[in-house]
Write a protein that holds these residues in place. Sequence first.
Motif: not given
Length: 56
Positions: A12, A50-51, A22-23, A54, A26, A46-47
């Motif tokens: 982060k 990202k979660r 960011a992707e 967050a 990651i 990746v998803q």
Amino acid sequence: MERLKQELKGLKCLIDEQQQPAEALIRRWLKQRDPNFTAAEVDEHVQLVKRELAQL
């Protein structure tokens, strides 16, 4: 689990100070953690990452 949390916090920070999307960071981080990931597995994770980011 604590180690993963620390790695995510580091990721982060890297995302926050980089100009790259960011992707991309990651994806690179996921491939470094497990070079055996397939492209489909990276896409799926990746998803999830990202979660998690967050929530930090």
